[in-house]
Design a protein around this motif. Structure first.
Motif, mmCIF file in Angstrom:
data_model
loop_
_atom_site.group_PDB
_atom_site.id
_atom_site.type_symbol
_atom_site.label_atom_id
_atom_site.label_comp_id
_atom_site.label_asym_id
_atom_site.label_seq_id
_atom_site.Cartn_x
_atom_site.Cartn_y
_atom_site.Cartn_z
ATOM 1 N N LEU A 10 0.809 -1.215 0.000
ATOM 2 C CA LEU A 10 0.000 0.000 0.000
ATOM 3 C C LEU A 10 0.849 1.275 0.000
ATOM 4 C CD1 LEU A 10 -3.076 0.443 -0.008
ATOM 5 C CD2 LEU A 10 -2.950 0.839 2.443
ATOM 6 N N TYR A 11 2.077 1.157 0.492
ATOM 7 C CA TYR A 11 3.003 2.290 0.491
ATOM 8 C C TYR A 11 4.301 1.889 -0.215
ATOM 9 C CZ TYR A 11 0.003 4.535 3.939
ATOM 10 O OH TYR A 11 -1.079 5.105 4.565
ATOM 11 N N TYR A 12 4.873 2.845 -0.953
ATOM 12 C CA TYR A 12 6.174 2.613 -1.566
ATOM 13 C C TYR A 12 7.244 2.602 -0.470
ATOM 14 C CZ TYR A 12 4.064 3.761 -6.106
ATOM 15 O OH TYR A 12 3.288 3.763 -7.232
ATOM 16 N N SER A 13 8.448 2.135 -0.803
ATOM 17 C CA SER A 13 9.550 2.113 0.169
ATOM 18 C C SER A 13 9.907 3.519 0.638
ATOM 19 C CB SER A 13 10.786 1.447 -0.456
ATOM 20 O OG SER A 13 11.167 2.116 -1.639
ATOM 21 N N GLY A 34 7.779 5.688 1.424
ATOM 22 C CA GLY A 34 6.741 6.123 2.352
ATOM 23 C C GLY A 34 5.552 6.763 1.661
ATOM 24 N N LYS A 35 5.663 6.986 0.355
ATOM 25 C CA LYS A 35 4.576 7.613 -0.402
ATOM 26 C C LYS A 35 3.417 6.628 -0.588
ATOM 27 C CE LYS A 35 3.668 10.177 -4.649
ATOM 28 N NZ LYS A 35 3.035 11.287 -3.922
ATOM 29 N N TYR A 36 2.188 7.132 -0.487
ATOM 30 C CA TYR A 36 1.000 6.290 -0.593
ATOM 31 C C TYR A 36 0.838 5.750 -2.009
ATOM 32 C CZ TYR A 36 -3.850 4.775 0.081
ATOM 33 O OH TYR A 36 -5.002 4.028 0.176
ATOM 34 N N HIS A 37 0.717 4.454 -2.111
ATOM 35 C CA HIS A 37 0.581 3.764 -3.391
ATOM 36 C C HIS A 37 -0.892 3.519 -3.710
ATOM 37 C CE1 HIS A 37 1.492 -0.200 -5.780
ATOM 38 N NE2 HIS A 37 1.281 0.805 -6.598
ATOM 39 N N GLY A 38 -1.672 3.177 -2.680
ATOM 40 C CA GLY A 38 -3.104 2.961 -2.865
ATOM 41 C C GLY A 38 -3.446 1.701 -3.622
ATOM 42 N N ALA A 39 -2.510 0.768 -3.717
ATOM 43 C CA ALA A 39 -2.702 -0.457 -4.499
ATOM 44 C C ALA A 39 -1.637 -1.454 -4.078
ATOM 45 C CB ALA A 39 -2.582 -0.146 -5.987
ATOM 46 N N VAL A 40 -1.669 -2.636 -4.697
ATOM 47 C CA VAL A 40 -0.575 -3.590 -4.559
ATOM 48 C C VAL A 40 -0.111 -3.969 -5.956
ATOM 49 C CG1 VAL A 40 -1.272 -4.529 -2.318
ATOM 50 C CG2 VAL A 40 -2.169 -5.563 -4.415
ATOM 51 N N ASP A 41 1.154 -4.297 -6.091
ATOM 52 C CA ASP A 41 1.714 -4.718 -7.374
ATOM 53 C C ASP A 41 2.154 -6.174 -7.296
ATOM 54 O OD1 ASP A 41 1.373 -2.188 -8.360
ATOM 55 O OD2 ASP A 41 3.465 -1.588 -8.144
ATOM 56 N N PHE A 42 1.823 -6.931 -8.328
ATOM 57 C CA PHE A 42 2.294 -8.300 -8.477
ATOM 58 C C PHE A 42 3.377 -8.295 -9.553
ATOM 59 C CE2 PHE A 42 -1.939 -8.723 -6.803
ATOM 60 C CZ PHE A 42 -1.913 -9.849 -5.985
ATOM 61 N N SER A 43 4.531 -8.866 -9.245
ATOM 62 C CA SER A 43 5.589 -8.933 -10.253
ATOM 63 C C SER A 43 6.492 -10.132 -9.974
ATOM 64 C CB SER A 43 6.415 -7.634 -10.265
ATOM 65 O OG SER A 43 7.079 -7.445 -9.041
ATOM 66 N N ARG A 57 -9.817 4.468 -2.469
ATOM 67 C CA ARG A 57 -8.993 3.260 -2.557
ATOM 68 C C ARG A 57 -8.739 2.715 -1.155
ATOM 69 N NH1 ARG A 57 -3.839 5.341 -5.456
ATOM 70 N NH2 ARG A 57 -4.322 7.091 -4.090
ATOM 71 N N VAL A 58 -8.834 1.405 -1.008
ATOM 72 C CA VAL A 58 -8.601 0.771 0.288
ATOM 73 C C VAL A 58 -7.517 -0.300 0.135
ATOM 74 C CG1 VAL A 58 -10.903 1.239 1.189
ATOM 75 C CG2 VAL A 58 -10.513 -0.830 -0.161
ATOM 76 N N ASN A 59 -7.100 -0.854 1.239
ATOM 77 C CA ASN A 59 -6.014 -1.825 1.240
ATOM 78 C C ASN A 59 -6.464 -3.164 0.639
ATOM 79 O OD1 ASN A 59 -3.777 -3.398 1.725
ATOM 80 N ND2 ASN A 59 -3.545 -2.759 3.845
ATOM 81 N N PRO A 60 -5.925 -3.552 -0.509
ATOM 82 C CA PRO A 60 -6.306 -4.828 -1.145
ATOM 83 C C PRO A 60 -5.998 -6.047 -0.279
ATOM 84 C CG PRO A 60 -5.212 -3.421 -2.731
ATOM 85 C CD PRO A 60 -5.001 -2.793 -1.381
ATOM 86 N N TYR A 61 -5.017 -5.922 0.622
ATOM 87 C CA TYR A 61 -4.673 -7.037 1.509
ATOM 88 C C TYR A 61 -5.886 -7.520 2.299
ATOM 89 C CZ TYR A 61 0.452 -6.763 1.033
ATOM 90 O OH TYR A 61 1.734 -6.799 0.567
ATOM 91 N N ASN A 62 -6.832 -6.604 2.576
ATOM 92 C CA ASN A 62 -8.003 -6.963 3.375
ATOM 93 C C ASN A 62 -9.004 -7.817 2.614
ATOM 94 O OD1 ASN A 62 -6.955 -5.409 5.449
ATOM 95 N ND2 ASN A 62 -8.082 -3.573 4.855
#
Length: 205
Positions: A90-93, A95-104, A197-202
């Protein structure tokens, strides 16, 4: 001797000054690029928010038909891409808000991207900036999911189409503002706007 030392010192200071000016110039370019990227993303999301609003009546009718024909609410999501893990949260390294998750991961380019639950395709886009090729789906539990940076020409669903959980919607790519092949995955609530946008982990297994 003193004069030579003073000249040498001046030359050294001139070199340091030029190096500092060069670094400042590079920083300005990076900041400008980041600003342009964020502005492009904001502009695309304003368009997307309007499309969601315009599609509300069609979505409402589709949901009524779905439940009238014995459909069930999507109580759980599956992974949007199989065999790959989340590499950015949800956050980049920074500390900036990403608002998503990335699969790679190695070999992910061209892998199928699946709808995480039954739903209704609100919109699809093929852009050279921002999200690149992306799909936005409204699910029957009121949530929206967005899948971005898809491979060029790989989107295989259309706005207004019903999709089933596990149905392929596109392939992983690196279109838009992307540094390499990955799937950018968002979950949105309420009206599906960018600010929700919410945390996809949930929601992911």
């Amino acid at each position: 001797t003193l004069r030579k030392k003073q000249v040498a010192k001046k030359n050294s200071l001139d070199v340091l000054k030029k190096d500092k000016e060069k670094k400042a110039s590079n920083l300005t370019k990076d900041e400008k690029k980041l600003k342009e990227t964020l502005e492009a993303l904001a502009a695309e999301n304003r368009k997307l928010d309007k499309q969601i609003k315009d599609a509300q009546e069609a979505i409402k009718k589709d949901e009524e038909d779905y439940f009238a024909n014995g459909g069930k609410s999507s109580s759980g999501f599956i992974m949007p891409v199989k065999g790959y893990r989340i590499t950015t949260g949800l956050y980049y390294s920074s500390g900036k808000y990403h608002g998503a998750v990335d699969f790679s991961g190695s070999g992910i380019s061209g892998k199928p991207v699946y709808s995480v639950a039954d739903g209704y395709v609100v919109t699809t886009k093929a852009l050279n900036y921002s999200y690149g090729n992306y799909v936005l789906i409204r699910h029957y539990n009121g949530l929206y999911t967005l899948y971005a940076h898809g491979q060029r020409g790989s989107i295989c669903v259309s706005p207004g189409q019903r999709v089933k959980q596990g149905q392929q919607i596109m392939k992983v790519g690196s279109t838009g503002n992307s540094t390499g092949p990955h799937l950018h995955f968002e979950v949105r609530t309420g009206s599906g706007t960018y600010s929700e946008r919410v945390n996809p982990y949930n929601y992911l297994p």
